[in-house]
Design a protein around this motif. Structure first.
Motif, PDB file in Angstrom:
ATOM      1  N   PRO A 149       0.989   4.036  -1.237  1.00 21.94           N
ATOM      2  CA  PRO A 149       1.086   3.061  -0.139  1.00 21.94           C
ATOM      3  C   PRO A 149       1.390   1.633  -0.579  1.00 21.94           C
ATOM      4  O   PRO A 149       1.735   0.803   0.269  1.00 21.94           O
ATOM      5  N   GLU A 150       1.257   1.317  -1.867  1.00 24.99           N
ATOM      6  CA  GLU A 150       1.638  -0.021  -2.324  1.00 24.99           C
ATOM      7  C   GLU A 150       3.155  -0.210  -2.268  1.00 24.99           C
ATOM      8  O   GLU A 150       3.638  -1.342  -2.289  1.00 24.99           O
ATOM      9  N   ALA A 151       3.882   0.908  -2.245  1.00 27.79           N
ATOM     10  CA  ALA A 151       5.350   0.920  -2.139  1.00 27.79           C
ATOM     11  C   ALA A 151       6.049   0.401  -3.383  1.00 27.79           C
ATOM     12  O   ALA A 151       7.270   0.315  -3.419  1.00 27.79           O
ATOM     13  N   THR A 152       5.313   0.056  -4.416  1.00 27.86           N
ATOM     14  CA  THR A 152       5.871  -0.351  -5.701  1.00 27.86           C
ATOM     15  C   THR A 152       4.770  -0.215  -6.744  1.00 27.86           C
ATOM     16  O   THR A 152       3.623   0.094  -6.409  1.00 27.86           O
ATOM     17  N   THR A 153       5.121  -0.439  -8.002  1.00 34.52           N
ATOM     18  CA  THR A 153       4.118  -0.336  -9.061  1.00 34.52           C
ATOM     19  C   THR A 153       3.494  -1.695  -9.372  1.00 34.52           C
ATOM     20  O   THR A 153       4.099  -2.738  -9.125  1.00 34.52           O
ATOM     21  N   GLY A 158      -4.804  -4.724 -10.868  1.00 36.18           N
ATOM     22  CA  GLY A 158      -5.133  -5.116  -9.502  1.00 36.18           C
ATOM     23  C   GLY A 158      -4.626  -4.078  -8.532  1.00 36.18           C
ATOM     24  O   GLY A 158      -4.156  -3.002  -8.914  1.00 36.18           O
ATOM     25  N   LEU A 159      -4.718  -4.417  -7.251  1.00 39.38           N
ATOM     26  CA  LEU A 159      -4.299  -3.494  -6.203  1.00 39.38           C
ATOM     27  C   LEU A 159      -3.494  -4.274  -5.172  1.00 39.38           C
ATOM     28  O   LEU A 159      -3.972  -5.271  -4.625  1.00 39.38           O
ATOM     29  N   LEU A 160      -2.266  -3.848  -4.933  1.00 42.28           N
ATOM     30  CA  LEU A 160      -1.412  -4.515  -3.969  1.00 42.28           C
ATOM     31  C   LEU A 160      -1.781  -4.092  -2.542  1.00 42.28           C
ATOM     32  O   LEU A 160      -2.459  -3.073  -2.353  1.00 42.28           O
TER      33      LEU A 160
END
Length: 254
Positions: A149-153, A158-160
């Motif tokens: 669900p972050e849609a990228t790495t 941390g957590l986007l």
């Protein structure tokens, strides 16, 4: 700080890796079309486990994994590396939703596409809607699907923010949402940056960093599963993010 391997060891890993990928391509091209989904899941799980072994990556699982290919399940995880797919598949096999660029990767794109991946162009809202319909149908039909669900790495420290759009498919299908926290550490338990595939790092640079690391551990923390039918996509997104943040020892607003 991770310890690097010798050049000879790295070259031997490359040779073993190439042979393993080649066997995977042959298996998918010749055997996969004749197999049932449960049979494909077993082969995918074993192939992923062998890949991680070649790369000297040990998998450590905490929590209760839902099985090899749990039906009507949406696995959601934070995203650190291209290794995430194989780490998750070594324990719980899923069909993934991935960005469309992966479809064009040499060999890897063929493997990912043949495994039933749904590709999405997040820049097009209509594309997201179409993939959501396919994702809901797959979940309804008993598949185990997975999204990042972050849609990228990120670099893993941390957590986007989570994109909530694909959680709608789980709600529509009445599926179960299974959050999983992914963290890469050294054998001694310290943060390992070698797995991170973020920023301007190329795939070749990332692969060389992994091959250059003597040993690594990927920690998969399975948190409590959540029924999706009676919750909004926003609530499912926030609950999943909070659960993953807690498993990573990060504040909820990280």
């Amino acid at each position: 700080m991770h310890q690097t391997t010798s050049l000879l060891v790295r070259l031997l890993r490359i040779a073993r890796l190439a042979a393993h990928v080649f066997r995977g391509v042959i298996t998918i091209a010749t055997l996969y079309p004749r197999l049932s989904q449960p049979e494909k899941a077993v082969i995918t799980q074993r192939w992923s486990q062998q890949l991680l072994h070649i790369l000297a990556i040990k998998v450590k699982v905490t929590g209760q994994a839902p099985g090899v290919y749990p039906p009507h399940t949406l696995v959601v995880a934070n995203h650190v590396s291209w290794l995430d797919i194989f780490a998750l598949n070594s324990v719980t096999v899923s069909r993934f939703v991935a960005k469309k660029e992966l479809r064009d990767w040499p060999l890897a794109g063929f493997l990912i596409k043949s495994a039933g991946t749904l590709f999405i162009d997040r820049s097009k809202r209509r594309d997201t809607s179409q993939v959501n319909k396919q994702l809901a149908a797959a979940l309804h039909n008993g598949d185990c699907m997975a999204v990042f669900p972050e849609a990228t790495t990120s670099d893993g420290t941390g957590l986007l923010p989570f994109k909530s759009s694909l959680f709608e498919a789980a709600r529509l299908a009445g599926a179960t949402v299974q959050p999983v926290a992914i963290r890469y550490v050294s054998p001694g338990g310290h943060y390992c940056a070698s797995a991170a595939y973020a920023g301007d790092t190329s795939f070749g640079q990332s692969l060389w960093a992994v091959l250059s690391t003597r040993a690594m551990v990927v920690e998969l923390s399975f948190t409590a599963a959540m029924p999706a039918a009676d919750a909004s996509r926003f609530a499912l997104s926030e609950s999943s993010r909070s659960a993953i943040a807690a498993a990573l020892d990060l504040p909820a607003d990280a």
